[in-house]
Structure formats: structure tokens, C-alpha cells
Scaffold this motif. Structure first.
Motif, PDB file in Angstrom:
ATOM      1  N   ASP A   1       4.558   5.883 -24.749  1.00  0.00           N
ATOM      2  CA  ASP A   1       5.493   6.386 -23.747  1.00  0.00           C
ATOM      3  C   ASP A   1       4.816   6.529 -22.379  1.00  0.00           C
ATOM      4  OD1 ASP A   1       7.931   7.198 -22.782  1.00  0.00           O
ATOM      5  OD2 ASP A   1       7.659   9.299 -23.336  1.00  0.00           O
ATOM      6  N   VAL A   2       4.289   5.419 -21.902  1.00  0.00           N
ATOM      7  CA  VAL A   2       3.513   5.378 -20.662  1.00  0.00           C
ATOM      8  C   VAL A   2       4.210   4.477 -19.653  1.00  0.00           C
ATOM      9  CG1 VAL A   2       1.325   4.508 -19.682  1.00  0.00           C
ATOM     10  CG2 VAL A   2       1.307   5.925 -21.748  1.00  0.00           C
ATOM     11  N   LEU A   3       4.145   4.861 -18.375  1.00  0.00           N
ATOM     12  CA  LEU A   3       4.692   4.049 -17.294  1.00  0.00           C
ATOM     13  C   LEU A   3       3.730   2.927 -16.937  1.00  0.00           C
ATOM     14  CD1 LEU A   3       5.818   6.969 -14.945  1.00  0.00           C
ATOM     15  CD2 LEU A   3       7.299   5.618 -16.446  1.00  0.00           C
ATOM     16  N   CYS A   4       4.267   1.857 -16.375  1.00  0.00           N
ATOM     17  CA  CYS A   4       3.433   0.759 -15.876  1.00  0.00           C
ATOM     18  C   CYS A   4       3.725   0.561 -14.393  1.00  0.00           C
ATOM     19  CB  CYS A   4       3.713  -0.527 -16.645  1.00  0.00           C
ATOM     20  SG  CYS A   4       2.695  -1.930 -16.097  1.00  0.00           S
ATOM     21  N   ILE A   5       2.689   0.654 -13.579  1.00  0.00           N
ATOM     22  CA  ILE A   5       2.791   0.355 -12.151  1.00  0.00           C
ATOM     23  C   ILE A   5       2.187  -1.031 -11.965  1.00  0.00           C
ATOM     24  CG2 ILE A   5       2.103   1.042  -9.822  1.00  0.00           C
ATOM     25  CD1 ILE A   5       1.850   3.931 -10.902  1.00  0.00           C
ATOM     26  N   SER A   6       3.028  -2.021 -11.689  1.00  0.00           N
ATOM     27  CA  SER A   6       2.595  -3.413 -11.681  1.00  0.00           C
ATOM     28  C   SER A   6       2.526  -3.949 -10.247  1.00  0.00           C
ATOM     29  CB  SER A   6       3.549  -4.274 -12.518  1.00  0.00           C
ATOM     30  OG  SER A   6       3.026  -5.568 -12.693  1.00  0.00           O
ATOM     31  N   ASP A   7       1.318  -4.159  -9.782  1.00  0.00           N
ATOM     32  CA  ASP A   7       1.048  -4.659  -8.430  1.00  0.00           C
ATOM     33  C   ASP A   7       1.026  -6.188  -8.496  1.00  0.00           C
ATOM     34  OD1 ASP A   7      -0.025  -5.395  -5.993  1.00  0.00           O
ATOM     35  OD2 ASP A   7      -1.705  -3.987  -6.061  1.00  0.00           O
ATOM     36  N   GLU A   8       2.080  -6.808  -7.955  1.00  0.00           N
ATOM     37  CA  GLU A   8       2.260  -8.263  -8.087  1.00  0.00           C
ATOM     38  C   GLU A   8       2.352  -8.938  -6.722  1.00  0.00           C
ATOM     39  OE1 GLU A   8       5.386  -9.084 -10.913  1.00  0.00           O
ATOM     40  OE2 GLU A   8       4.707  -7.499 -12.273  1.00  0.00           O
TER      41      GLU A   8
ATOM     42  N   TYR B   1       0.841  -1.202   0.000  1.00  0.00           N
ATOM     43  CA  TYR B   1       0.000   0.000   0.000  1.00  0.00           C
ATOM     44  C   TYR B   1       0.876   1.253   0.000  1.00  0.00           C
ATOM     45  CZ  TYR B   1      -4.945   1.268   0.817  1.00  0.00           C
ATOM     46  OH  TYR B   1      -6.249   1.687   0.672  1.00  0.00           O
ATOM     47  N   GLY B   2       1.915   1.231   0.845  1.00  0.00           N
ATOM     48  CA  GLY B   2       2.837   2.357   0.882  1.00  0.00           C
ATOM     49  C   GLY B   2       3.602   2.524  -0.412  1.00  0.00           C
ATOM     50  N   ALA B   3       3.946   1.415  -1.046  1.00  0.00           N
ATOM     51  CA  ALA B   3       4.640   1.482  -2.334  1.00  0.00           C
ATOM     52  C   ALA B   3       3.753   2.129  -3.391  1.00  0.00           C
ATOM     53  CB  ALA B   3       5.056   0.079  -2.774  1.00  0.00           C
ATOM     54  N   LEU B   4       2.482   1.726  -3.417  1.00  0.00           N
ATOM     55  CA  LEU B   4       1.543   2.314  -4.375  1.00  0.00           C
ATOM     56  C   LEU B   4       1.385   3.804  -4.144  1.00  0.00           C
ATOM     57  CD1 LEU B   4      -1.107  -0.548  -4.239  1.00  0.00           C
ATOM     58  CD2 LEU B   4       0.063   0.200  -6.330  1.00  0.00           C
ATOM     59  N   PHE B   5       1.162   4.206  -2.900  1.00  0.00           N
ATOM     60  CA  PHE B   5       0.956   5.618  -2.595  1.00  0.00           C
ATOM     61  C   PHE B   5       2.183   6.439  -2.981  1.00  0.00           C
ATOM     62  CE2 PHE B   5       0.963   9.343   0.193  1.00  0.00           C
ATOM     63  CZ  PHE B   5      -0.306   9.851  -0.050  1.00  0.00           C
TER      64      PHE B   5
ATOM     65  N   ILE C   1       5.756  -4.014  -7.749  1.00  0.00           N
ATOM     66  CA  ILE C   1       5.458  -3.871  -6.322  1.00  0.00           C
ATOM     67  C   ILE C   1       5.172  -5.233  -5.707  1.00  0.00           C
ATOM     68  CG2 ILE C   1       3.719  -2.954  -4.705  1.00  0.00           C
ATOM     69  CD1 ILE C   1       3.568  -0.481  -6.563  1.00  0.00           C
ATOM     70  N   GLY C   2       5.774  -5.476  -4.532  1.00  0.00           N
ATOM     71  CA  GLY C   2       5.591  -6.737  -3.828  1.00  0.00           C
ATOM     72  C   GLY C   2       5.297  -6.523  -2.356  1.00  0.00           C
ATOM     73  N   SER C   3       4.958  -7.611  -1.669  1.00  0.00           N
ATOM     74  CA  SER C   3       4.507  -7.533  -0.282  1.00  0.00           C
ATOM     75  C   SER C   3       4.977  -8.750   0.507  1.00  0.00           C
ATOM     76  CB  SER C   3       2.970  -7.462  -0.240  1.00  0.00           C
ATOM     77  OG  SER C   3       2.457  -7.834   1.018  1.00  0.00           O
TER      78      SER C   3
ATOM     79  N   TRP D   1       7.730  -3.510  -0.948  1.00  0.00           N
ATOM     80  CA  TRP D   1       8.867  -3.000  -1.714  1.00  0.00           C
ATOM     81  C   TRP D   1       8.416  -2.641  -3.120  1.00  0.00           C
ATOM     82  CZ3 TRP D   1       8.599  -7.986   0.248  1.00  0.00           C
ATOM     83  CH2 TRP D   1       8.286  -8.997  -0.675  1.00  0.00           C
ATOM     84  N   VAL D   2       9.242  -1.826  -3.740  1.00  0.00           N
ATOM     85  CA  VAL D   2       9.047  -1.499  -5.147  1.00  0.00           C
ATOM     86  C   VAL D   2      10.398  -1.606  -5.831  1.00  0.00           C
ATOM     87  CG1 VAL D   2       9.191   0.969  -4.624  1.00  0.00           C
ATOM     88  CG2 VAL D   2       8.188   0.244  -6.784  1.00  0.00           C
ATOM     89  N   LEU D   3      10.381  -2.216  -7.019  1.00  0.00           N
ATOM     90  CA  LEU D   3      11.592  -2.437  -7.812  1.00  0.00           C
ATOM     91  C   LEU D   3      11.471  -1.667  -9.116  1.00  0.00           C
ATOM     92  CD1 LEU D   3      11.539  -6.349  -7.508  1.00  0.00           C
ATOM     93  CD2 LEU D   3      12.591  -4.748  -5.892  1.00  0.00           C
ATOM     94  N   GLY D   4      12.569  -1.081  -9.568  1.00  0.00           N
ATOM     95  CA  GLY D   4      12.511  -0.364 -10.842  1.00  0.00           C
ATOM     96  C   GLY D   4      13.821   0.317 -11.170  1.00  0.00           C
TER      97      GLY D   4
END
Length: 457
Positions: free
Chosen positions: A241-248, A135-139, A276-278, A292-295
């Protein structure tokens, strides 16, 4: 079982989520502040209602089995519990601050573990950020990347926080639905039958599109996006040219031989994807709130700016326990002793148990390919059993309220996971969580069989 359920309800909702308490003597002496200016920030307008609050109230007001909220009601694996005990009782310095962007042993193991899966040589200090849960990673991602007027594509049904997080950042959500393909008579639907229309998806990309949010395995459907579907999304993100936020967060919970694929592993997508992982979903420790978030560093540096000016730091001991748990998994990965192999097998058994039980009372579950959840069709009840409520209230919301009070079972209305204009088209589904203890599932069976007896032949 009743004492256990009561304890869980109290842990989840606390004493204030039940019946309203009267004002304390000290509070009653003070008047509510009124201002000529608007008190709350404009970015909060329209997002103050949270459906989970009512669900918490239902769980506390009635003697219910909570099959709605996504949490395990059984112990985490022994190795994770032992890792946490060592973190709490061992090195006393784990009681103090650690590195702001992540405890070094944790970011190192995350970079090593996921680098192999994503085909990247990851720098633990630049390509990994530890957050207060997924949740914190998404925000943090929305605050760092979405600006006033930016459009964010959300695939319906979507985890309900995506829309308010987009709005709080000043963005505009753009919705594209997964559509159900027909199945043969007598066959249970599969979550794979919910598919994107390629033409419709392409039409949602404009010059204002900043990001697309992907959730695979999907909550609430349990859909695992196929490689072809991910390639479709990846091609459009690169073209525009769009970003992807991937909740996995459910990536380890896939069933029936299906395989999770991270979109960041596809050609040309690492550079524009946040993954994004949990730990909560990975090791059944949702209360630890370690995500966590990886990128790529070119994107991650902006998330670090938000993080250092908001949360700054996550609990050290929880991070240390997660690091040790991943180290154990890295040693066993791909072997029968791996928790990532054992746990999905155990959960699939629970999934199948719940499917059979729901079918016994005339509900029509969809078989999920992954995640904690399944949805079930209540169309027959909607056509035969009208329920009281406001004219604009979705039927599934009324049904959950009725089922909690009369049948002692709590689920989640699937309309929660749709934008307001689309809710009326999807108000004949409920979401159930099957990642529950066997005793909870047996208690569910008893109540469903009682319900079945009341239905008659």
C-alpha cells in the motif's frame, strides 16, 4: 564559439557565481543578525550544500565546454518558438493570472494526450496540475504526501533533489541501489545492465513506507526500466500500500528502439501513482519552467492544497505556448513529422558522437537507452592518477575539478547522485550531457584530441 559559451555561462550562473565580490558599501554598514534561537528552520539542517553551485563556479572561472548541466544549447523547435511569440504578442489577457491549477487549454490537451497513453479517461480539472517545472511538481508532491517519519524509497543513483525534498517534508530516505551486471570483455556497458535486486528491493518496504520514487528514463544512467522491472515495483507498491512518484521527464528521449512505459499504465497503478512531466525536456525549453503532474483526484487534491498555498499560479504565457505545442504534436503523433519521433533520432546521433569521442581518450562510456545523459568509467585514471583533496572527498569530484582546469571540459561527478554512505563505492564515474549543438560537440572533439595527444602512444 567562445562568445557563445561565455554567454551561456553568464546566463546559467550569473555574475555572482564567479569570483566572490566584496561587500557593497551599504551592506558593510550592517552587522549579521544573531539570535539566541536557531535562525533557520530545522528542516534545512544538512541540506544547505548544493553541488551545482561549485559546478557553476567551475564553468565561470575557466574556459570550459560545459557538458555537465542538462540543458540544450541550441534553439527549440520552430513551432514552439512561434507558439511562445504568439502567446507574448497576441491576446493581451495572457499577461494576467490564469486558473491557479493550470491554464485551461493546457490541462485539456495534457488530459487528452496523456489519457490515451495511460489508458485513462482523465478529467483536466481534477487529474492534471501545472507546476513551475517538474522540480515544482516533485516538491509539491513531497510536501503534500510525506509526513514526519514516513519512509521514501529512492533508487540509486537518483536525481539529487529527491533526498533533500524527502528530508524537508520530514521523511526518511531509504536507499536501494541499481547493481551493475558484468558485460563481455570488449563490449561497452549498457544502462540496461544496471538492475534492481528483487530481494533487496522487497526488503526496503516496511509498515512505515509511504512512497517510492521512480525515474525512468533515469538520470544519470539513461536507464529505461523494462516492463518486467516496472511490474516488480508495481507489485511491491500494491502489496505494501505504497504510493509511486514517477519522474518521467525524459519519456520522449529513448533510443535504439527501446520503449518508455509509464508505470501508471500498469494494472492497479493509476490509483496510487503520480506521473510527472516537463515541457523543458519535452520541447527543449528548460527556461520556460512549465511542468505537470498527473494522477487520481484522491491524491491530486492534496497537491492542489500545497500549490494554492505556495506557488498558486504559473506563468500564463509559457503555459499557452506549451498548450499550442502539444496541440501540434497531437495532430502529428506517430507520424514522421512528429517532433517526438524526429528529436530522439537527432539526439541519438549526438549520443553516438560523444561515445566515440570519449572512447578515444581511454574513457569507458555506458550506452544510455534514454535521457540527456551518459556516464563514463574513469577507473583507469583513478588507479593511475591520484589527485589531491580532502580524504573524504570522492575521487570523481577531484577529477572533475582537475579536468575543468586542465582540459577545459566540465562533467558531473556521479557520486552526487548517491547517498553519502554509498558515494565512495561509485566515485569512478562521470556524467556527460550529449544534448548539445554540433558546434559544441566539435569543440569537445578538439579538446579530447589534444588530451589524447598528451597521453601519448
Amino acid at each position: 564559439m567562445i562568445r557563445k559559451a561565455a554567454a551561456i555561462r553568464m546566463c546559467l550562473v550569473g555574475p555572482l557565481w564567479g569570483k566572490k565580490a566584496g561587500p557593497s558599501p551599504s551592506r558593510s554598514l550592517h552587522q549579521t543578525l544573531t539570535m539566541a534561537k536557531q535562525l533557520q528552520a530545522r528542516r534545512l539542517n544538512g541540506i544547505d550544500h548544493n553541488p551545482w553551485v561549485e559546478l557553476g563556479q567551475l564553468s565561470s572561472e575557466y574556459d570550459v565546454i560545459n557538458l555537465g548541466q542538462g540543458f540544450p544549447d541550441f534553439a527549440p523547435p520552430d513551432f514552439a518558438m512561434e507558439a511562445f511569440r504568439r502567446a507574448v504578442s497576441g491576446d493581451f489577457m495572457l499577461n494576467q493570472y490564469t486558473r491557479a491549477f493550470g491554464y485551461v487549454p493546457l490541462v485539456q490537451i495534457l488530459a487528452s494526450f496523456f489519457g490515451k497513453l495511460l489508458g485513462q479517461e482523465m478529467d483536466p480539472l481534477k487529474n492534471v496540475l501545472v507546476t513551475v517545472g517538474a522540480y515544482g511538481a516533485l516538491f509539491t508532491a513531497f510536501q503534500a504526501l510525506v509526513d514526519e517519519g514516513d519512509e521514501v524509497i529512492l533508487i540509486e543513483p537518483f536525481f539529487d533533489c529527491y533526498e533533500p525534498m524527502t528530508l524537508m517534508a520530514g521523511g526518511r530516505p531509504v536507499f536501494v541501489p541499481l547493481k551493475l551486471s558484468p558485460t563481455k570483455d570488449g563490449e561497452l556497458e549498457s544502462s540496461s545492465s544496471w538492475q534492481l535486486d528483487p530481494t533487496e528491493l522487497a526488503s526496503k518496504f516496511t509498515s512505515r513506507t509511504k512512497a517510492l520514487v521512480l525515474n525512468t528514463p533515469n538520470n544519470p544512467l539513461g536507464k529505461v526500466f523494462s516492463k518486467a522491472e516496472l511490474e516488480l515495483i508495481a507489485g511491491l507498491c500494491q502489496k505494501h500500500d505504497v504510493l509511486c512518484i514517477s519522474d518521467e521527464v525524459y519519456q520522449w528521449l529513448v533510443y535504439d528502439g527501446h520503449r518508455h512505459i509509464s508505470i501508471a499504465s500498469l494494472p492497479g497503478m493509476w490509483e496510487r501513482t503520480l506521473t510527472i512531466g516537463s515541457a523543458g525536456k519535452t520541447f527543449s525549453v528548460t527556461g520556460w519552467k512549465v511542468g505537470w503532474v498527473l494522477g487520481p483526484d484522491s491524491i491530486m487534491k492534496h497537491l492542489r492544497t500545497v500549490h494554492q498555498n505556495s506557488i498558486f499560479h504559473c506563468a500564463t504565457q509559457g503555459q499557452a505556448a506549451v498548450a499550442q505545442s502539444f496541440e501540434r504534436e497531437q495532430q502529428n503523433f506517430g507520424q514522421p513529422s512528429s517532433y517526438f519521433m524526429q528529436f530522439p533520432q537527432a539526439v541519438q546521433h549526438r549520443r553516438d558522437h560523444m561515445i566515440r569521442s570519449l572512447q578515444s581518450v581511454g574513457l569507458k562510456p555506458t550506452v544510455p537507452q534514454g535521457s540527456y545523459f551518459l556516464i563514463t568509467d574513469i577507473s583507469d585514471f583513478k588507479s593511475k592518477m591520484p589527485l589531491p583533496g580532502p580524504a573524504d572527498e570522492p575521487y570523481d569530484v577531484r577529477f572533475v575539478r582537475w579536468m575543468s582546469k586542465n582540459k577545459g571540459l566540465v562533467a558531473v561527478p556521479v557520486s552526487f547522485f548517491y547517498s553519502v554512505p554509498h558515494r565512495k563505492h561509485f566515485d569512478h564515474y562521470l556524467r556527460f550531457c550529449f544534448v548539445k549543438d554540433e558546434s559544441t560537440l566539435r569543440a569537445m572533439d578538439e579538446r579530447l584530441q589534444k588530451w589524447k595527444a598528451e597521453l601519448g602512444p
